[in-house]
Design a protein around this motif. Sequence first.
Motif, mmCIF file in Angstrom:
data_model
loop_
_atom_site.group_PDB
_atom_site.id
_atom_site.type_symbol
_atom_site.label_atom_id
_atom_site.label_comp_id
_atom_site.label_asym_id
_atom_site.label_seq_id
_atom_site.Cartn_x
_atom_site.Cartn_y
_atom_site.Cartn_z
ATOM 1 N N ASN A 550 0.882 -1.023 -0.144
ATOM 2 C CA ASN A 550 -0.303 0.202 -0.138
ATOM 3 C C ASN A 550 0.542 1.212 -0.037
ATOM 4 O O ASN A 550 0.294 2.036 0.687
ATOM 5 N N GLY A 551 2.078 0.757 -0.484
ATOM 6 C CA GLY A 551 2.280 2.440 -0.358
ATOM 7 C C GLY A 551 3.941 2.566 0.086
ATOM 8 O O GLY A 551 5.085 3.244 0.115
ATOM 9 N N GLN A 552 3.721 1.251 1.511
ATOM 10 C CA GLN A 552 5.130 1.905 2.304
ATOM 11 C C GLN A 552 5.738 0.619 1.753
ATOM 12 O O GLN A 552 5.730 -0.623 2.260
ATOM 13 N N LEU A 553 7.301 0.795 2.135
ATOM 14 C CA LEU A 553 8.614 -0.281 2.070
ATOM 15 C C LEU A 553 8.560 -1.181 2.897
ATOM 16 O O LEU A 553 8.020 -0.648 4.222
ATOM 17 N N LEU A 554 8.553 -2.496 2.792
ATOM 18 C CA LEU A 554 8.673 -3.495 3.585
ATOM 19 C C LEU A 554 10.242 -3.917 4.438
ATOM 20 O O LEU A 554 10.600 -4.185 3.173
ATOM 21 N N ALA A 555 9.946 -3.793 5.047
ATOM 22 C CA ALA A 555 12.152 -4.356 5.553
ATOM 23 C C ALA A 555 11.304 -4.551 7.669
ATOM 24 O O ALA A 555 10.766 -3.979 8.226
ATOM 25 N N MET A 556 12.417 -5.264 7.698
ATOM 26 C CA MET A 556 11.986 -6.082 8.667
ATOM 27 C C MET A 556 12.917 -4.862 9.998
ATOM 28 O O MET A 556 13.227 -3.676 9.340
ATOM 29 N N VAL A 557 12.136 -4.078 11.015
ATOM 30 C CA VAL A 557 12.386 -3.237 11.883
ATOM 31 C C VAL A 557 13.289 -3.275 12.562
ATOM 32 O O VAL A 557 14.433 -2.274 12.714
ATOM 33 N N ASP A 558 13.780 -4.343 13.412
ATOM 34 C CA ASP A 558 15.235 -4.616 13.238
ATOM 35 C C ASP A 558 15.145 -6.253 12.828
ATOM 36 O O ASP A 558 14.862 -6.962 13.116
ATOM 37 N N ASP A 559 16.237 -7.175 14.403
ATOM 38 C CA ASP A 559 16.539 -8.135 13.786
ATOM 39 C C ASP A 559 15.850 -9.703 14.189
ATOM 40 O O ASP A 559 16.066 -10.244 14.011
ATOM 41 N N GLY A 560 14.904 -9.196 14.462
ATOM 42 C CA GLY A 560 13.654 -10.195 15.450
ATOM 43 C C GLY A 560 12.122 -9.035 15.073
ATOM 44 O O GLY A 560 11.128 -10.269 15.450
ATOM 45 N N THR A 561 11.980 -8.411 15.004
ATOM 46 C CA THR A 561 10.752 -8.166 14.600
ATOM 47 C C THR A 561 10.521 -6.892 13.395
ATOM 48 O O THR A 561 11.194 -6.752 12.550
ATOM 49 N N LEU A 562 9.056 -8.041 12.842
ATOM 50 C CA LEU A 562 9.057 -8.137 11.503
ATOM 51 C C LEU A 562 7.918 -6.129 11.555
ATOM 52 O O LEU A 562 7.647 -6.420 12.152
ATOM 53 N N PRO A 563 7.998 -6.214 10.637
ATOM 54 C CA PRO A 563 6.701 -4.576 9.910
ATOM 55 C C PRO A 563 5.656 -4.605 10.787
ATOM 56 O O PRO A 563 4.941 -5.947 10.493
ATOM 57 N N GLU A 564 4.934 -3.814 10.956
ATOM 58 C CA GLU A 564 4.108 -4.073 11.061
ATOM 59 C C GLU A 564 2.744 -3.985 9.645
ATOM 60 O O GLU A 564 2.698 -3.184 8.475
ATOM 61 N N LEU A 565 2.352 -5.114 9.011
ATOM 62 C CA LEU A 565 1.355 -4.934 7.810
ATOM 63 C C LEU A 565 0.155 -4.788 7.326
ATOM 64 O O LEU A 565 -1.133 -4.722 7.883
ATOM 65 N N LYS A 566 -0.215 -3.014 7.523
ATOM 66 C CA LYS A 566 -0.914 -2.093 8.166
ATOM 67 C C LYS A 566 -1.821 -2.476 6.047
ATOM 68 O O LYS A 566 -1.593 -1.746 5.026
ATOM 69 N N PRO A 567 -3.134 -2.633 6.656
ATOM 70 C CA PRO A 567 -4.067 -2.801 5.383
ATOM 71 C C PRO A 567 -4.594 -1.322 5.182
ATOM 72 O O PRO A 567 -4.689 0.141 5.546
ATOM 73 N N ARG A 568 -5.331 -1.209 4.136
ATOM 74 C CA ARG A 568 -5.615 0.123 3.536
ATOM 75 C C ARG A 568 -7.055 -0.056 3.233
ATOM 76 O O ARG A 568 -7.688 -1.051 2.621
ATOM 77 N N PRO A 569 -8.234 0.620 3.955
ATOM 78 C CA PRO A 569 -9.811 0.972 4.528
ATOM 79 C C PRO A 569 -10.281 1.015 2.942
ATOM 80 O O PRO A 569 -10.403 2.264 3.001
ATOM 81 N N LEU A 570 -10.839 0.446 2.676
ATOM 82 C CA LEU A 570 -12.267 0.512 1.703
ATOM 83 C C LEU A 570 -13.336 0.604 2.329
ATOM 84 O O LEU A 570 -13.677 0.067 2.450
#
Length: 599
Positions: A550-570
């Motif tokens: 949804n327009g935001q780059l996906l990358a690990m926050v740190d060595d053990g943390t996934l980014p929040e996968l935020k939806p776009r409400p329609l």
Amino acid sequence: SELIRGFLLSGMPCPSSCPPGLLALMAPGLALMATFSLPSQAGDRRALPVEKPPGVKGRTLILLDVNTKSPIRIISENFLSLQLDPSIIHDGWLDFLRAVQRCLCLLPCTGHSLVGFEGPGTDFLEVMWRFSVFSSPNISHNMGSGFDHSLAGQRLDIVRSDIALDKQKGCKIAQHPDIMLELQREKAAQMHLVLLKEQFSNTYSNLTLTARSLDKLYNFADCSGLHLIFALNALRRNPNNSWNSSNALSLLKYSASKKYNISWELGNEPNNYRTLIGRSVNGSQLGKDYTQLRSLLQLIRTYSRAHLYGPNIGRPRKNVIAFLEGFMKVAGGTVDAVTWQHYYIDGRVAKATDFLKTRLLDTLSDQIRKIQKVVNTYTPGKKIWLEGVGTTSAGGMNNLSDSYAAGFLWLNTLGLLASQGIDVVVRHSFLDHGHNHLVDQNFNPLPDYWLSLLYKRLIGPKVLAIHVAGLQRKPRPGRVIRDKLRIYAHCTSYHNHNYVRGSITLYIINLHRSRKKIKLAGTLRDKTVHQYLLQPYGKDGLHSKSVQLNGQLLAMVDDGTLPELKPRPLRAGRTLVIPPLTMSFYVVKNVNALACRYR
């Protein structure tokens, strides 16, 4: 010596110490759970009793509805699974599996996970069963030609450090010093060239796996909440060409003495043995070998009820089908699931445009039908697994099989398999020396990782039928028209607590070079929708190794943390606009679908 291939198939909940990143990858199954709906085939394209909104041109709009009353398929919670290539023994990554744990966190921790340990080198992986090996942690490897022995000293330091880390209680992620990881990457780069040469020449050197290595592999699985499926070497033959099981029996006894909970297989692509070693094994003989293995398992109390899978054949061409028929006649009732492999493109000649060809996407359907026909002839209802699948063979191609473009094949593969009733699919590979993997050698996720993560988070095991209108085109004489818009539907994963039961998840592949508009109809009309749109990130386009959600780059926050996968409400009732050359997921909330209310 024993060749092994292992799968990690979980049935237990993740331990509380399981790191957040690993938890993500593991949840309803390292077998990423998938429930996909039937592709939009001609038989499904009947017009719906839905009025077109005023001012909307029919030719630009696709109407979509889903049958919410009952599922057409229910697949395994372990549907999407991952594989580790045996090359991790050769190039040294086995000693770093505990560090890789954080990347396995594709899935939320709900305890259904499967990881494979297999590949072309399976039947050349030797297990060293000397008594001294069992009583000491020393590691013995046959490095083969091309190995820089100047790294041998550092190698021993790495191994000893890993052993020290293993002695710590609990299942913490191993933290290796940067210098150790750098030395490992240098060694792996050298071994990569050796392994590529072996693949291209179809000749493999022996790999040695000691009891210590097996312990590491099993401990990794156990700490990750996974189940190990271990493939024994089928190339050990007696003079009469029957399987020599003496080494396997030693391995079984050792594993039983350690109380390892393991399932078993025998060999890798046995239909190809003549090419590899100049000595063939036919399907009937392999069936007898499997019967022999089952008898061995029953002799050992720990494994008397262990699962057994096979024969793990290659693509079902005419001679391979004959091989499978011979196997099923003898051992069809012996195995718990029938397994085979499929790779779409020769990695040495692949091009980016290949991943957009609908004819290529459709080749898997024919393979599935061939396998199902044989299995249902001899053992109706027997589970079928696609045990090895990748976009390209021969290790893949850099900037292609590890790029955004490869995702079109991967997501469509999941949809076809689920809709046609294949119970489990094992993706090759999570981490190896080639370019088909989900993470790179810095443990950074690649595009197919994020695609798999979303699939795992959003897709449940119940597959729903879809009905579409507006995709018809007049075929040109002599030309087959194939859809470039692929739509699948499932009940939303029960493990995703952001959505109430009864919600539905669509996933859509748009191979057109123009955007497409979809209007939800019937039971889906006027419902709130959450959009998860995946697009390539950066100027490399389809070749990009990074993706945006949804327009935001996906990358690990740190060595053990996934980014929040935020939806776009329609907003409710809004037309879905699918950009060109994209993959997307849409959760239709609060549908209260009867098929999806209960597990």
